[in-house]
Design an enzyme around this catalytic site. Sequence first.
Site, PDB file in Angstrom:
ATOM      1  N   HIS A 194     -17.401   2.073   0.686  1.00 38.22           N
ATOM      2  CA  HIS A 194     -16.709   0.897   1.225  1.00 38.22           C
ATOM      3  C   HIS A 194     -16.892   1.037   3.004  1.00 38.22           C
ATOM      4  O   HIS A 194     -16.963   2.340   3.334  1.00 38.22           O
ATOM      5  CB  HIS A 194     -15.120   1.253   1.531  1.00 38.22           C
ATOM      6  CG  HIS A 194     -14.374  -0.208   2.051  1.00 38.22           C
ATOM      7  ND1 HIS A 194     -13.806  -0.123   3.211  1.00 38.22           N
ATOM      8  CD2 HIS A 194     -14.376  -1.445   1.392  1.00 38.22           C
ATOM      9  CE1 HIS A 194     -13.144  -1.318   3.407  1.00 38.22           C
ATOM     10  NE2 HIS A 194     -13.704  -2.119   2.234  1.00 38.22           N
ATOM     11  N   CYS A 213      -2.007  -2.464   7.730  1.00 39.10           N
ATOM     12  CA  CYS A 213      -1.724  -3.286   6.569  1.00 39.10           C
ATOM     13  C   CYS A 213      -0.423  -4.031   6.497  1.00 39.10           C
ATOM     14  O   CYS A 213      -0.525  -5.379   6.350  1.00 39.10           O
ATOM     15  CB  CYS A 213      -2.248  -2.501   5.295  1.00 39.10           C
ATOM     16  SG  CYS A 213      -3.829  -2.217   5.091  1.00 39.10           S
ATOM     17  N   LYS A 222      -6.521  -4.931  -3.377  1.00 38.24           N
ATOM     18  CA  LYS A 222      -7.277  -5.506  -1.972  1.00 38.24           C
ATOM     19  C   LYS A 222      -8.260  -4.406  -1.444  1.00 38.24           C
ATOM     20  O   LYS A 222      -8.195  -3.233  -1.771  1.00 38.24           O
ATOM     21  CB  LYS A 222      -6.293  -5.785  -0.976  1.00 38.24           C
ATOM     22  CG  LYS A 222      -5.612  -4.763  -0.441  1.00 38.24           C
ATOM     23  CD  LYS A 222      -4.742  -5.246   0.580  1.00 38.24           C
ATOM     24  CE  LYS A 222      -4.069  -4.173   1.308  1.00 38.24           C
ATOM     25  NZ  LYS A 222      -4.897  -3.393   2.316  1.00 38.24           N
ATOM     26  N   HIS A 275     -10.535   0.680  -2.738  1.00 40.30           N
ATOM     27  CA  HIS A 275     -11.814   0.747  -2.157  1.00 40.30           C
ATOM     28  C   HIS A 275     -12.991   1.177  -3.058  1.00 40.30           C
ATOM     29  O   HIS A 275     -12.518   2.285  -3.688  1.00 40.30           O
ATOM     30  CB  HIS A 275     -11.802   1.480  -0.793  1.00 40.30           C
ATOM     31  CG  HIS A 275     -10.965   0.828   0.277  1.00 40.30           C
ATOM     32  ND1 HIS A 275     -11.118  -0.512   0.658  1.00 40.30           N
ATOM     33  CD2 HIS A 275     -10.115   1.552   1.026  1.00 40.30           C
ATOM     34  CE1 HIS A 275     -10.432  -0.629   1.716  1.00 40.30           C
ATOM     35  NE2 HIS A 275      -9.606   0.482   1.938  1.00 40.30           N
ATOM     36  N   ASP A 294       0.762  -1.335  -0.074  1.00 37.50           N
ATOM     37  CA  ASP A 294      -0.001  -0.125  -0.042  1.00 37.50           C
ATOM     38  C   ASP A 294       0.873   1.345  -0.008  1.00 37.50           C
ATOM     39  O   ASP A 294       0.593   2.352   0.808  1.00 37.50           O
ATOM     40  CB  ASP A 294      -0.940   0.151   1.155  1.00 37.50           C
ATOM     41  CG  ASP A 294      -1.892  -1.362   1.195  1.00 37.50           C
ATOM     42  OD1 ASP A 294      -1.926  -2.013   0.292  1.00 37.50           O
ATOM     43  OD2 ASP A 294      -2.758  -1.201   2.169  1.00 37.50           O
ATOM     44  N   ASP A 334      -4.398  -0.847  -1.747  1.00 36.11           N
ATOM     45  CA  ASP A 334      -5.666  -0.750  -1.182  1.00 36.11           C
ATOM     46  C   ASP A 334      -6.598   0.105  -2.232  1.00 36.11           C
ATOM     47  O   ASP A 334      -6.143   1.026  -2.612  1.00 36.11           O
ATOM     48  CB  ASP A 334      -5.394   0.384   0.034  1.00 36.11           C
ATOM     49  CG  ASP A 334      -6.639   0.080   1.393  1.00 36.11           C
ATOM     50  OD1 ASP A 334      -6.956  -1.047   1.579  1.00 36.11           O
ATOM     51  OD2 ASP A 334      -6.794   0.964   1.976  1.00 36.11           O
ATOM     52  N   HIS A 365     -10.558   6.843   1.587  1.00 36.36           N
ATOM     53  CA  HIS A 365      -9.138   6.711   0.997  1.00 36.36           C
ATOM     54  C   HIS A 365      -8.881   5.832   0.285  1.00 36.36           C
ATOM     55  O   HIS A 365      -9.648   4.750   0.062  1.00 36.36           O
ATOM     56  CB  HIS A 365      -8.164   6.582   2.256  1.00 36.36           C
ATOM     57  CG  HIS A 365      -8.284   5.217   2.884  1.00 36.36           C
ATOM     58  ND1 HIS A 365      -9.499   4.922   3.800  1.00 36.36           N
ATOM     59  CD2 HIS A 365      -7.787   3.835   2.630  1.00 36.36           C
ATOM     60  CE1 HIS A 365      -9.394   3.839   4.171  1.00 36.36           C
ATOM     61  NE2 HIS A 365      -8.376   2.973   3.548  1.00 36.36           N
TER      62      HIS A 365
END
Length: 227
Positions: A57, A168, A121, A53, A11, A51, A96
């Site tokens: 989310h 993470c 992810k 989203h 990330d 990351d 984010h």
Amino acid sequence: MAFKPALVIVDLQEDFCPPNGSLAVEGGRDIVPTINELLSLPFPIKVATKDFHPQDHISFASNHPPPNNKPFESTTVITNPLNPEEKEETRLWPDHCVQGTKGSELLPELDVSKVHQIVEKGQDKRVEMYSAFMDPFPTCVSRSGLSKILKDAGVTDVFVVGLAADYCVKFTALDAKKEGFTTWVIAEATKAVDPSSLSDIYEEYATKGIAVIGKDDRTIRKVKEYS
Ligand code: VGL
Ligand code: ZN
């Protein structure tokens, strides 16, 4: 003993870094030179995760009603959509790494030309997923495919770097170990949201057999000799 090392860069995205990140980790950009140095080594597999989203989310404070919707402060209880007996309390964040936004992009100074694969992810809006492998529920809702990539390649050792050390990176390292890989965290190539949490996390790593090392550790020298 077989040794096939993989570098997993977690990330390293604009939203986790100053100056413009919505969830900026202090000093987040400062680890890039070290990570680029690691990328220049002959790891046979180098993966960068994102990351990634959707706007709706569940981890975004903005998707929850007041008063319990303060980013960084409020928490919510997530019920496993596949098994309502499984519940998990989780922190709420500012929006984010929304898919398609500037904030979701990898840092441009990261030498992505040396990355073999990018793994996304956190796409399932119903669950939080800090780990780059899978969500935290016993009845797994979402897997990224990272485990299969590493296992198909015959990887033995996973070296974890990136952001954030206490979210993470932590859950990626814990899952790498659970998935059967010898797991190493390169401390100076990570930064934490809350640096005061690191001593407890390193203690947990120690009890679980995860090694915290420096970038010039002897195991990294072994990667340099990898062919
Ligand atoms: C992360 C908070 C929310 C991370 C991702 O990459 O550490 N932290 N989503
Ligand atoms: Zn996230």
